[in-house]
Design an enzyme around this catalytic site. Structure first.
Site, PDB file in Angstrom:
ATOM      1  N   ALA A   1      48.855  38.807  53.918  1.00  0.00           N
ATOM      2  CA  ALA A   1      47.788  37.542  53.584  1.00  0.00           C
ATOM      3  C   ALA A   1      47.787  37.551  52.134  1.00  0.00           C
ATOM      4  O   ALA A   1      48.039  38.440  51.260  1.00  0.00           O
ATOM      5  CB  ALA A   1      46.762  37.595  54.184  1.00  0.00           C
TER       6      ALA A   1
ATOM      7  N   GLY B   1      49.699  41.317  57.278  1.00  0.00           N
ATOM      8  CA  GLY B   1      50.074  40.185  58.113  1.00  0.00           C
ATOM      9  C   GLY B   1      51.719  39.853  58.187  1.00  0.00           C
ATOM     10  O   GLY B   1      52.254  39.479  59.134  1.00  0.00           O
TER      11      GLY B   1
ATOM     12  N   GLU C   1      52.621  42.405  60.785  1.00  0.00           N
ATOM     13  CA  GLU C   1      52.188  41.750  62.309  1.00  0.00           C
ATOM     14  C   GLU C   1      52.969  40.667  62.565  1.00  0.00           C
ATOM     15  O   GLU C   1      53.331  40.497  63.789  1.00  0.00           O
ATOM     16  CB  GLU C   1      50.605  41.133  62.185  1.00  0.00           C
TER      17      GLU C   1
ATOM     18  N   GLU D   1      45.036  46.708  55.282  1.00  0.00           N
ATOM     19  CA  GLU D   1      44.016  45.743  55.204  1.00  0.00           C
ATOM     20  C   GLU D   1      42.628  46.763  55.212  1.00  0.00           C
ATOM     21  O   GLU D   1      41.711  46.290  54.414  1.00  0.00           O
ATOM     22  CB  GLU D   1      43.699  45.244  56.605  1.00  0.00           C
TER      23      GLU D   1
HETATM   24  N1  DAK Z   1      49.058  38.240  47.934  1.00  0.00           N
HETATM   25  C1  DAK Z   1      49.204  37.593  46.882  1.00  0.00           C
HETATM   26  N2  DAK Z   1      49.794  38.018  45.692  1.00  0.00           N
HETATM   27  C2  DAK Z   1      50.777  38.845  45.865  1.00  0.00           C
HETATM   28  C3  DAK Z   1      50.480  39.887  47.433  1.00  0.00           C
HETATM   29  C4  DAK Z   1      49.681  39.407  48.134  1.00  0.00           C
HETATM   30  N3  DAK Z   1      49.441  39.921  49.370  1.00  0.00           N
HETATM   31  N4  DAK Z   1      51.314  40.909  47.326  1.00  0.00           N
HETATM   32  C5  DAK Z   1      51.987  40.729  45.918  1.00  0.00           C
HETATM   33  N5  DAK Z   1      51.586  39.720  45.264  1.00  0.00           N
HETATM   34  C6  DAK Z   1      52.243  39.161  44.107  1.00  0.00           C
HETATM   35  C7  DAK Z   1      51.432  39.913  42.934  1.00  0.00           C
HETATM   36  O1  DAK Z   1      49.972  39.855  42.636  1.00  0.00           O
HETATM   37  C8  DAK Z   1      52.456  39.823  41.654  1.00  0.00           C
HETATM   38  O2  DAK Z   1      52.095  38.603  41.255  1.00  0.00           O
HETATM   39  P1  DAK Z   1      52.223  38.322  39.478  1.00  0.00           P
HETATM   40  O3  DAK Z   1      51.311  39.466  38.966  1.00  0.00           O
HETATM   41  O4  DAK Z   1      53.769  38.562  39.126  1.00  0.00           O
HETATM   42  O5  DAK Z   1      51.742  36.843  39.262  1.00  0.00           O
HETATM   43  C9  DAK Z   1      54.064  39.731  42.561  1.00  0.00           C
HETATM   44  O6  DAK Z   1      53.465  39.219  43.802  1.00  0.00           O
HETATM   45  C10 DAK Z   1      54.785  40.922  42.541  1.00  0.00           C
HETATM   46  O7  DAK Z   1      53.813  42.020  43.253  1.00  0.00           O
HETATM   47  P2  DAK Z   1      53.645  43.429  42.398  1.00  0.00           P
HETATM   48  O8  DAK Z   1      53.759  43.110  40.745  1.00  0.00           O
HETATM   49  O9  DAK Z   1      52.430  44.123  42.825  1.00  0.00           O
HETATM   50  O10 DAK Z   1      54.659  44.067  42.828  1.00  0.00           O
HETATM   51  P3  DAK Z   1      55.103  45.962  42.982  1.00  0.00           P
HETATM   52  O11 DAK Z   1      56.635  45.899  43.132  1.00  0.00           O
HETATM   53  O12 DAK Z   1      54.349  46.572  41.862  1.00  0.00           O
HETATM   54  O13 DAK Z   1      54.138  46.144  44.394  1.00  0.00           O
HETATM   55  C11 DAK Z   1      53.457  45.811  46.539  1.00  0.00           C
HETATM   56  C12 DAK Z   1      54.459  45.722  45.566  1.00  0.00           C
HETATM   57  C13 DAK Z   1      53.848  44.938  47.821  1.00  0.00           C
HETATM   58  C14 DAK Z   1      53.204  47.144  46.892  1.00  0.00           C
HETATM   59  C15 DAK Z   1      51.995  45.273  45.993  1.00  0.00           C
HETATM   60  O14 DAK Z   1      52.105  43.921  45.313  1.00  0.00           O
HETATM   61  C16 DAK Z   1      50.980  45.169  46.837  1.00  0.00           C
HETATM   62  O15 DAK Z   1      50.302  46.209  47.244  1.00  0.00           O
HETATM   63  N6  DAK Z   1      50.584  43.972  47.556  1.00  0.00           N
HETATM   64  C17 DAK Z   1      49.745  43.555  48.218  1.00  0.00           C
HETATM   65  C18 DAK Z   1      49.759  44.188  49.735  1.00  0.00           C
HETATM   66  C19 DAK Z   1      48.508  44.094  50.691  1.00  0.00           C
HETATM   67  O16 DAK Z   1      47.611  44.556  50.368  1.00  0.00           O
HETATM   68  N7  DAK Z   1      48.736  42.794  51.260  1.00  0.00           N
HETATM   69  C20 DAK Z   1      47.553  42.172  52.091  1.00  0.00           C
HETATM   70  C21 DAK Z   1      47.437  43.046  53.511  1.00  0.00           C
HETATM   71  S1  DAK Z   1      45.831  42.520  54.358  1.00  0.00           S
HETATM   72  C22 DAK Z   1      42.882  37.376  58.967  1.00  0.00           C
HETATM   73  C23 DAK Z   1      44.251  37.939  59.560  1.00  0.00           C
HETATM   74  C24 DAK Z   1      45.200  38.456  58.707  1.00  0.00           C
HETATM   75  C25 DAK Z   1      44.840  38.835  57.682  1.00  0.00           C
HETATM   76  C26 DAK Z   1      43.841  38.365  56.913  1.00  0.00           C
HETATM   77  C27 DAK Z   1      42.649  37.818  57.494  1.00  0.00           C
HETATM   78  N8  DAK Z   1      42.076  36.473  59.702  1.00  0.00           N
HETATM   79  C28 DAK Z   1      42.178  36.564  61.118  1.00  0.00           C
HETATM   80  C29 DAK Z   1      40.931  36.121  58.683  1.00  0.00           C
HETATM   81  C30 DAK Z   1      45.971  39.784  56.726  1.00  0.00           C
HETATM   82  C31 DAK Z   1      45.426  40.510  55.744  1.00  0.00           C
HETATM   83  C32 DAK Z   1      46.627  41.223  55.188  1.00  0.00           C
HETATM   84  O17 DAK Z   1      47.885  40.933  55.251  1.00  0.00           O
END
Ligand code: DAK
Length: 264
Positions: A67, A112, A115, A135
Site C-alpha cells: 500500500a 498488498g 496479497e 504490515e
Molecule cells: N508506499 C509509498 N512509497 C513507496 C513505497 C510504499 N509502499 N515503497 C517504496 N516507496 C517509494 C520510496 O519512498 C522511494 O520514494 P522516493 O524517496 O524516491 O520519492 C521509492 O519508492 C524507492 O524506494 P526506496 O528508496 O525505499 O528503495 P529501496 O531499494 O531502498 O527499498 C523497499 C525498497 C521495497 C525495501 C522499501 O522501499 C520499502 O520497505 N518499502 C515499503 C514496503 C512496505 O512496508 N510496504 C507497505 C506494506 S503494508 C488495508 C489493506 C491493505 C493494506 C493496508 C490497509 N486496508 C484494508 C485498510 C496494505 C498494507 C501494506 O501493503
C-alpha cells in the site's frame, strides 16, 4: 481506455497483461490505482476474447511494494474504510475472475503486493523478487486477505512466522515454501509466464473455468462436499463441445482444437 497507474495490453492469442505502473513509488497501491484495477477487472470479466490474465510490475525493482504508505499515513477512519473497500473489491474481483490469472513477480512484492499475487491462481517469480507481509512493522496487519490466503497456501506455522516477523523472503525461499511455482532469471520471467499462459489458453474454456471454480470453491468446504461439486463441474464439461473435441482428437491422433466460445 486510458489508465493513469496501469498499463493494459491484450494480444491475439487471448493473453492480456496488466502492469502496475508507478515505478517511482515501486508501484505502491494508492486508492486511485485500486479504483482503476477494480474497473479494469470488470471490463476483463466481460471480455470473452481474453483467455489468460498476467499481472506484473513496471520497472526492474518491484511488482508492488505494498500500500502507498504516504496515503496510508494520512488516512482517517473514513478514508481508511474507503481504501479498504476499493482494495477488497479489486482483490475479490481478481480471485473471482473465471479465467486463469498468473502473477509475474519481477521484484518486491510486499504487503498488498504479496496479497495481490496470492489472489492470483499461481505465481512465477524472478530470482531477484522478494516477498513479505511487513504490515506488522507499521503497526497494522495484512488487510487484503493475506492472513487468510497465505496460511492456506503455505501452512499456518510458516504464515504466522512471516506475518508476525514481517520479514522478507527471497524468491528461492518462496519457492521452497510453496508460495511460488517457478523462479527464473529476470530476463526470462515474462517469456516463461507467457509460455505457460499460451499453453493454458489453448485448452478448452469450459474445462478451464470448471477446474478453477471447483478448486477455489472446494478448498472452502470438506472433502465430500468438494467432491460433489466436482461431479457437477465434470458433468458440465461433458455437456460442452470441448469434451467431444478433446476425446475425438485423441482417438484421431491429432491435437485438439478448442473453440474460443463457451457453447459454440
Ligand atoms: N508506499 C509509498 N512509497 C513507496 C513505497 C510504499 N509502499 N515503497 C517504496 N516507496 C517509494 C520510496 O519512498 C522511494 O520514494 P522516493 O524517496 O524516491 O520519492 C521509492 O519508492 C524507492 O524506494 P526506496 O528508496 O525505499 O528503495 P529501496 O531499494 O531502498 O527499498 C523497499 C525498497 C521495497 C525495501 C522499501 O522501499 C520499502 O520497505 N518499502 C515499503 C514496503 C512496505 O512496508 N510496504 C507497505 C506494506 S503494508 C488495508 C489493506 C491493505 C493494506 C493496508 C490497509 N486496508 C484494508 C485498510 C496494505 C498494507 C501494506 O501493503
Amino acid at each position: 481506455m486510458e489508465w493513469k497507474h496501469l498499463l493494459f495490453e491484450t494480444a491475439d492469442d487471448g493473453i492480456a497483461t496488466i502492469t502496475f505502473n508507478r515505478p517511482k513509488a515501486l508501484n505502491a497501491l494508492n486508492a486511485e490505482l485500486l479504483g482503476e484495477l477494480s474497473s479494469l477487472l470488470d471490463i476483463i470479466a466481460q471480455d470473452e476474447a481474453i483467455r489468460v490474465l498476467i499481472l506484473t510490475g513496471a520497472g526492474e525493482k518491484a511488482f508492488v511494494a505494498g500500500a502507498d504508505i504516504n496515503e496510508l499515513a494520512k488516512c482517517n477512519a473514513l478514508q481508511g474504510k474507503c481504501f479498504a473497500n476499493r482494495g477488497q473489491s479489486a482483490i475479490s474481483k481478481l480471485q473471482a475472475l473465471n479465467i486463469p490469472v498468473i502473477a509475474a513477480v519481477n521484484g518486491y512484492a510486499l504487503g498488498g503486493g504479496s496479497e495481490i499475487a496470492l489472489a492470483c491462481d499461481f505465481i512465477y517469480a524472478s530470482e531477484t523478487a522478494m516477498f513479505g507481509l511487513p504490515e506488522i512493522t507499521l503497526g497494522i496487519i495484512p488487510g487484503f486477505g493475506g492472513t487468510q490466503r497465505l496460511p492456506r497456501l503455505v501452512g499456518i506455522n510458516i504464515a504466522k512466522e512471516m506475518i508476525l516477523t514481517g520479514k522478507m523472503i527471497s524468491a528461492a525461499e518462496a519457492r521452497e515454501i510453496g508460495m511460488v511455482n517457478k523462479v527464473v532469471a529476470p530476463a526470462d520471467l515474462m517469456g516463461e509466464v507467457k509460455k505457460t499462459a499460451r499453453s493454458i489458453a489453448q485448452k478448452g474454456k469450459v474445462a478451464l473455468r470448471a477446474a478453477k471454480q471447483v478448486i477455489n470453491a472446494g478448498i472452502e468446504v470438506d472433502l465430500a462436499a468438494g467432491c460433489r461439486m466436482e461431479i457437477d463441474a465434470f458433468a458440465l464439461c461433458m455437456a460442452s463441445p470441448d469434451a467431444k473435441e478433446g476425446t475425438t482428437a485423441f482417438l484421431e491422433k491429432r491435437k485438439a482444437v478448442f473453440k474460443a466460445g463457451l457453447m459454440e
